[in-house]
Enzyme design. Structure first.
Site, PDB file in Angstrom:
ATOM      1  N   PRO A  64       0.741  -1.380   0.140  1.00 41.98           N
ATOM      2  CA  PRO A  64       0.072  -0.147  -0.153  1.00 41.98           C
ATOM      3  C   PRO A  64       0.710   1.279   0.125  1.00 41.98           C
ATOM      4  O   PRO A  64       0.231   2.261  -0.542  1.00 41.98           O
ATOM      5  CB  PRO A  64      -0.777  -0.167   1.284  1.00 41.98           C
ATOM      6  CG  PRO A  64      -0.040  -1.212   2.199  1.00 41.98           C
ATOM      7  CD  PRO A  64       0.378  -1.920   1.314  1.00 41.98           C
ATOM      8  N   ARG A  65       2.203   1.071   0.460  1.00 41.80           N
ATOM      9  CA  ARG A  65       2.910   2.492   0.774  1.00 41.80           C
ATOM     10  C   ARG A  65       3.617   2.611  -0.894  1.00 41.80           C
ATOM     11  O   ARG A  65       4.245   4.105  -0.911  1.00 41.80           O
ATOM     12  CB  ARG A  65       3.924   2.442   1.479  1.00 41.80           C
ATOM     13  CG  ARG A  65       3.290   2.490   2.984  1.00 41.80           C
ATOM     14  CD  ARG A  65       4.373   2.333   4.143  1.00 41.80           C
ATOM     15  NE  ARG A  65       4.996   0.977   4.102  1.00 41.80           N
ATOM     16  CZ  ARG A  65       6.245   0.710   3.760  1.00 41.80           C
ATOM     17  NH1 ARG A  65       7.031   1.890   3.370  1.00 41.80           N
ATOM     18  NH2 ARG A  65       6.723  -0.372   3.925  1.00 41.80           N
ATOM     19  N   GLY A  66       3.663   1.639  -1.550  1.00 38.17           N
ATOM     20  CA  GLY A  66       4.199   1.994  -3.114  1.00 38.17           C
ATOM     21  C   GLY A  66       3.207   3.133  -3.898  1.00 38.17           C
ATOM     22  O   GLY A  66       2.176   3.135  -3.303  1.00 38.17           O
ATOM     23  N   LYS A 112       5.644  -3.167   7.048  1.00 38.96           N
ATOM     24  CA  LYS A 112       5.819  -1.911   8.255  1.00 38.96           C
ATOM     25  C   LYS A 112       4.183  -1.639   8.598  1.00 38.96           C
ATOM     26  O   LYS A 112       3.288  -2.263   7.885  1.00 38.96           O
ATOM     27  CB  LYS A 112       6.464  -0.833   7.651  1.00 38.96           C
ATOM     28  CG  LYS A 112       7.935  -0.921   7.459  1.00 38.96           C
ATOM     29  CD  LYS A 112       8.450   0.457   7.001  1.00 38.96           C
ATOM     30  CE  LYS A 112      10.167   0.221   6.656  1.00 38.96           C
ATOM     31  NZ  LYS A 112      10.552   1.675   6.295  1.00 38.96           N
ATOM     32  N   GLY A 136      -0.180  -6.516 -10.480  1.00 39.97           N
ATOM     33  CA  GLY A 136       0.536  -5.633 -11.442  1.00 39.97           C
ATOM     34  C   GLY A 136       1.787  -5.682 -11.227  1.00 39.97           C
ATOM     35  O   GLY A 136       2.683  -4.753 -11.947  1.00 39.97           O
ATOM     36  N   PRO A 158       1.098  -7.342 -16.919  1.00 36.34           N
ATOM     37  CA  PRO A 158       2.355  -6.301 -17.097  1.00 36.34           C
ATOM     38  C   PRO A 158       2.198  -4.844 -17.040  1.00 36.34           C
ATOM     39  O   PRO A 158       2.893  -3.835 -16.289  1.00 36.34           O
ATOM     40  CB  PRO A 158       3.003  -6.732 -18.239  1.00 36.34           C
ATOM     41  CG  PRO A 158       2.570  -8.240 -18.538  1.00 36.34           C
ATOM     42  CD  PRO A 158       1.242  -8.136 -18.306  1.00 36.34           C
ATOM     43  N   HIS A 207      11.037   4.193 -18.763  1.00 34.45           N
ATOM     44  CA  HIS A 207      10.409   4.431 -17.151  1.00 34.45           C
ATOM     45  C   HIS A 207      11.175   5.154 -16.456  1.00 34.45           C
ATOM     46  O   HIS A 207      12.345   5.652 -16.769  1.00 34.45           O
ATOM     47  CB  HIS A 207      10.396   2.985 -16.764  1.00 34.45           C
ATOM     48  CG  HIS A 207       9.106   2.102 -17.187  1.00 34.45           C
ATOM     49  ND1 HIS A 207       9.361   1.376 -18.466  1.00 34.45           N
ATOM     50  CD2 HIS A 207       8.015   1.844 -16.692  1.00 34.45           C
ATOM     51  CE1 HIS A 207       8.153   0.731 -18.723  1.00 34.45           C
ATOM     52  NE2 HIS A 207       7.192   1.039 -17.802  1.00 34.45           N
ATOM     53  N   LYS A 255      12.650   1.996 -11.260  1.00 33.58           N
ATOM     54  CA  LYS A 255      12.124   0.819 -11.838  1.00 33.58           C
ATOM     55  C   LYS A 255      13.133  -0.418 -11.699  1.00 33.58           C
ATOM     56  O   LYS A 255      14.308   0.088 -12.202  1.00 33.58           O
ATOM     57  CB  LYS A 255      11.583   0.915 -13.187  1.00 33.58           C
ATOM     58  CG  LYS A 255      10.889  -0.510 -13.648  1.00 33.58           C
ATOM     59  CD  LYS A 255      10.185  -0.182 -14.836  1.00 33.58           C
ATOM     60  CE  LYS A 255       9.396  -1.443 -15.651  1.00 33.58           C
ATOM     61  NZ  LYS A 255       8.526  -2.233 -14.637  1.00 33.58           N
ATOM     62  N   THR A 277       5.932  -4.931 -19.716  1.00 31.13           N
ATOM     63  CA  THR A 277       5.195  -4.573 -20.915  1.00 31.13           C
ATOM     64  C   THR A 277       5.901  -4.782 -22.132  1.00 31.13           C
ATOM     65  O   THR A 277       5.286  -5.458 -23.259  1.00 31.13           O
ATOM     66  CB  THR A 277       4.767  -3.107 -20.994  1.00 31.13           C
ATOM     67  OG1 THR A 277       3.680  -2.774 -19.535  1.00 31.13           O
ATOM     68  CG2 THR A 277       3.946  -2.629 -21.978  1.00 31.13           C
TER      69      THR A 277
END
Length: 269
Positions: free
Chosen positions: A14-16, A41, A102, A129, A158, A162, A169
């Site tokens: 969730p923090r990404g 965390k 994802g 992807p 990107h 990354k 993709t």
């Protein structure tokens, strides 16, 4: 399934940046409910207690077993990294939770392994992807064009944080092109790289190039060359919200699946 039925969702990572965007999307979607988050965390905290996050009274777990044991989860959205993602998908399938993933960087062997688990348990799973509808169309158009233009190169661009290169993709695009392209080794037969890697990665006789720079989000060009003409297919994601329509479609679709589907193009009409 009916869009009126509530879908209980857990979000891993969730923090990404993508995980956070997924939380925003869930909060805006009436028939979605975020019942849990899985993070390394913030054990015991709530999403709404984290600065800059949506006002969701959603508990955060570090233990995925505890999460799935304490909450009736229908779908797991995972935007982590390949090692954690594979573990999360294995756990989700074991608990009968449908993964929508994802995370890029899964190997062909990983996908085959997870596919066999999903089929064995009859648990719908989607690994994509790229969730941007425009990117999926670019991949499909590239597959169509490769029938007529066997000379092709892929350039994917990107952000510099990354981890995997080429992008998922780009690899998926290359695999789809391979299915319709006449096999050919491109370039001069005596071509020589003066600096190793200058011509990019070799995939089935054509090349994939990866660019990593701050300021980029997710972009890809597929260039086809012919006698006296050049065809360029390009897709640009300007923000991470561009992926959320595809994630929403995947969450709704996975509820009716009993096997693993790899690639959003396989569920779009």
């Amino acid at each position: 399934m009916s869009n009126q039925e509530t879908i209980n969702i857990a979000v891993a990572g969730p923090r990404g940046k993508m995980g956070k965007e997924a939380l925003q999307m869930i909060a805006k979607t009436g028939h979605f409910r975020c019942v849990a988050a899985i993070d390394r965390k913030n054990e015991g905290k709530r999403i709404k207690e984290l600065e800059g996050f949506p006002d969701l009274d959603t508990p955060i777990y570090t233990d995925i077993d505890q999460c799935f044991s304490e909450h009736p989860v229908d779908v797991l959205i995972d935007f982590t990294h390949p090692e954690a993602g594979k573990y999360h998908v294995e756990k989700a399938i074991a608990y009968g939770v449908r993964p929508v993933v994802g995370t890029s960087g899964f190997s062909e062997a990983d996908v085959e392994h997870l596919s066999s688990l999903a089929e064995e348990k009859g648990v719908g799973t989607i690994i994509a992807p790229n969730f941007a509808i425009g990117a999926v169309l670019m991949m499909k158009f590239s597959q169509m064009a490769a029938r007529h233009f066997p000379d092709v190169e892929i350039i994917e661009l990107h952000h510099d944080q990354k981890r995997d290169a080429p992008s998922g993709t780009a690899v998926k695009t290359a695999e789809m092109i391979q299915q319709t392209r006449k096999e050919k080794k491109q370039g001069h037969p005596e071509e020589k790289e003066l600096i190793k890697g200058a011509r990019g990665a070799d995939f089935d006789g054509f090349r994939i190039h990866s660019v990593r720079l701050p300021g980029l989000i997710a972009h890809q060009q597929v260039l086809f060359g012919g006698e006296g003409e050049l065809l360029t297919l390009r897709h640009d994601s300007m923000n991470r919200e561009s992926f959320m329509h595809g994630v929403r479609v995947a969450v709704e679709t996975v509820m009716d699946l009993k096997t693993l589907v790899y690639g959003l193009e396989n569920i779009l009409e």
